[in-house]
Design an enzyme around this catalytic site. Structure first.
Site, PDB file in Angstrom:
ATOM      1  N   LYS A 113      17.930  55.385 107.539  1.00 59.86           N
ATOM      2  CA  LYS A 113      17.478  54.519 106.334  1.00 59.86           C
ATOM      3  C   LYS A 113      17.204  52.970 106.682  1.00 59.86           C
ATOM      4  O   LYS A 113      16.578  52.224 106.322  1.00 59.86           O
ATOM      5  CB  LYS A 113      18.556  54.851 104.982  1.00 59.86           C
ATOM      6  CG  LYS A 113      17.922  56.310 104.545  1.00 59.86           C
ATOM      7  CD  LYS A 113      18.425  56.262 103.232  1.00 59.86           C
ATOM      8  CE  LYS A 113      17.949  57.630 102.633  1.00 59.86           C
ATOM      9  NZ  LYS A 113      18.715  57.998 101.437  1.00 59.86           N
ATOM     10  N   LYS A 195      13.042  66.180 106.845  1.00 56.91           N
ATOM     11  CA  LYS A 195      13.398  66.971 105.385  1.00 56.91           C
ATOM     12  C   LYS A 195      12.616  66.351 104.345  1.00 56.91           C
ATOM     13  O   LYS A 195      12.197  65.342 104.394  1.00 56.91           O
ATOM     14  CB  LYS A 195      14.955  66.754 105.284  1.00 56.91           C
ATOM     15  CG  LYS A 195      15.531  65.453 104.724  1.00 56.91           C
ATOM     16  CD  LYS A 195      16.881  65.555 103.967  1.00 56.91           C
ATOM     17  CE  LYS A 195      17.126  64.066 103.433  1.00 56.91           C
ATOM     18  NZ  LYS A 195      17.971  64.412 102.468  1.00 56.91           N
ATOM     19  N   LYS A 198      13.344  62.900  98.211  1.00 61.00           N
ATOM     20  CA  LYS A 198      12.563  62.332  96.771  1.00 61.00           C
ATOM     21  C   LYS A 198      12.131  61.062  96.996  1.00 61.00           C
ATOM     22  O   LYS A 198      11.515  60.570  96.241  1.00 61.00           O
ATOM     23  CB  LYS A 198      13.460  62.398  95.681  1.00 61.00           C
ATOM     24  CG  LYS A 198      14.878  62.066  96.087  1.00 61.00           C
ATOM     25  CD  LYS A 198      15.936  62.162  94.508  1.00 61.00           C
ATOM     26  CE  LYS A 198      17.076  62.873  94.707  1.00 61.00           C
ATOM     27  NZ  LYS A 198      17.921  61.907  95.570  1.00 61.00           N
TER      28      LYS A 198
END
Ligand code: AQP
Length: 330
Positions: A113, A195, A198
């Site tokens: 991230k 993966k 959301k």
């Protein structure tokens, strides 16, 4: 025995969150009748990256309602919102002082991230594993059901708990991650190397539990597949198809062999069309229940009860921690 887990409301949960986590919460609830089960909305975790206030408010309530819509029974399972129990943030700072920057920097989620965010990466994104450790250790959870991507954070929680216990005396239960094999890692529908998330900037890569049913079906039909054209579970050579087969198997209860047999001599088209129907009917069931709950005042009553229950446990644990360290006057 206590089982505890949470999901962050950083958008509506995806099929990945459902298969890797939520579905397992329900299985555990139904299987371990004597266990104390606590499930929370991890809203503080959502602010580690920039998030819109209105979206966050909506997603917090949605996630709480979805927990019930997927089958959590509020009589059996305590459901609460993390930020309503301030002990989580309070213990988090104590744990930050008992962990090392090197440990935080090694976390894969932080690495991934922070690369995406560049210079604007928040300090909270680095230290959030300590908040996650607090979430778990405050309640002396024995088991933490998570998808594979969160295993590293539960392992770090174990290290911090052991370190704290050695330094200050037996204080925390050392938790175990509980990773159910099936659905532990659902991949993006557009890129099987990543993966399903959301917050993926490409919404075609994920299906949320509140997606419009037709749109969700179309996402399955347009999911990338490989060029072999045979419905066979082969993660190495047909990763995209293997991912779809995992979703199929989880939602239908059929094994990979049974699915292979069913589509022998047929191409991907029939397989994807059937999977689209299976996904559609799963979402339909969840959404019917969801729209009943989200409107009802019962949801607030459940969340109040959950908050009070969680607070009563967490406050006691935090007082014990402060005493062990020598903080305050007691
Ligand atoms: N793709 C996945 N397959 C299986 N399990 C998954 N989980 C997440 N993605 C998958 C599991 O869902 C639980 C809740 O996750 P979270 O929202 O708290 O954090 P996350 O792992 O960061 O989930 P996302 O969807 O990727 O959210 P964003 O995009 O906001 O970072 C965890 O048990 C997780 O393992």
């Amino acid at each position: 025995m206590r089982i505890l887990s949470g999901i962050k409301p950083s958008n509506v949960p995806t099929l990945g969150n459902y298969l890797g986590a939520m579905q397992n919460f329900v299985k555990l609830q139904n299987e371990y009748k004597d266990a104390d089960i606590i499930v929370f909305v991890a809203d503080l975790h959502s602010i580690t990256v920039p998030i819109d206030r209105q979206e966050l408010k909506k997603d917090i309530r949605s996630l709480a309602a979805l927990y019930i819509a997927v089958g959590l029974d509020p009589v059996r399972t305590h459901i609460f919102i993390q930020s309503e129990v301030p002990c989580h943030s309070e213990l988090s700072f104590v744990l930050e002082c008992n962990s090392y920057i090197g440990e935080m920097e090694r976390m894969i989620q932080f690495k991934e991230k922070s690369v995406k965010q560049g210079l604007t990466v928040s300090t909270g994104l680095l230290t959030y594993p300590c908040l996650m450790a607090s979430d778990i250790l405050l309640y002396d959870a024995n088991y933490v059901p998570v998808g594979e991507d969160q295993k590293q954070h539960v392992e770090l929680t174990r290290d911090i708990a052991i370190r704290f216990n050695n330094k200050y005396g037996e204080t925390f239960t050392v938790p175990e991650p509980l990773i159910m094999k099936a659905g532990a890692r659902i991949m993006s529908l557009q890129d099987p190397a990543h993966k399903m998330s959301k917050t993926d900037p490409n919404p075609k890569g994920y299906i949320t539990l509140l997606d419009d049913i037709n749109e969700a079906k179309n996402k399955i039909k347009r999911a990338v597949t490989d060029s072999l054209g045979v419905v066979k579970y082969d993660k190495e050579n047909q990763g995209a198809l293997a991912n779809l087969m995992t979703i199929y198997s989880n939602l239908s209860g059929l094994s990979y062999e049974e699915i292979e047999k069913k589509y022998e001599g047929l191409g991907y088209k029939e397989f994807k069309e059937d999977l689209a129907e299976i996904v559609g009917s799963t979402l339909e069931k969840i959404q019917t229940k969801y729209y009943e709950i989200i409107k009802s005042p019962e949801l607030d009553r459940i969340l109040d009860e959950g908050r009070d229950y969680a607070y009563s446990i967490a406050r006691k644990k935090l007082s014990k921690v402060y005493k062990r360290i020598g903080l305050g006057r007691n």
